[in-house]
Scaffold this motif. Sequence first.
Motif: not given
Length: 261
Positions: A162-169
């Motif tokens: 989930a943290e990665r999904s946020r980071a790529v935005t």
Amino acid sequence: MQKVLQNLLDLQSVDLRLNDVRARLARFPKKLAESDARVAAAKADVDASKAAQLATVKDRKKYELDVESWRDKVRKYRDQTSQIKTNEAYRALQHEVQMAEDEIAKAEDRLLEQMVASEEYDRRIKASEAALKEVEGVQRVERSKVEAERAVAEKELAEWSAERSRAVTEIPENLVDHYDRIVRKHNGVALAEVRNEKCGACGMIVRPHVIQEMRRSESAELFHCETCTRIIYYIEPSLSSAPAAASASQTSASAAPSHES
Ligand SMILES: [Zn+2]
């Protein structure tokens, strides 16, 4: 530092955590298989002891039948004695009786050996069953420990994903693709700090004019190591001592899911 570089560094720190969690998760099936194998080995010991015991029981029955059949023969020979007319025939019959009695003695010896062996197998069965019980107990605890660790790791995987999904935005899509390609090529690490005029990952020299441009650059241009192709970044020496440590801890704090802080 450029915002985009900072975002890429944040993504990299998330990815390194993800790599760590995935590596931990990958080890669990082997741990569980090892645990199963220990129980299976203990069960095989019990089975082997029982099979050996069964074999002695079969042998014992065979020797008991041998004793019976030789005894029958002796009885038959003795019944014939009354009909014997000559000394020669009598001696021959006595010889047959003697041979049959020898066979009875041999079969009885073997029977005794099997009974002794049977007691030994009884002990082995009891010992192997006790060992199995103990191994099962230990492995039950071991399995529940592994399962608990796996549950924790799976939760962490979900959180870091989930943290990665946020980071790529935070990063343009084509740049994420570019980063991912370098990550795949370099086993998870796409960014390297330039230190002492060298790429911090592969150790090859970064040419001075490139460092000059990196230090000067106000644009969004990214620089790459000419040798390993990783994205390189430069932190001014004045910033890379005490203030850098502070900014680094801020970075990792901002990249960490809430449960870590
Ligand atoms: Zn390099």
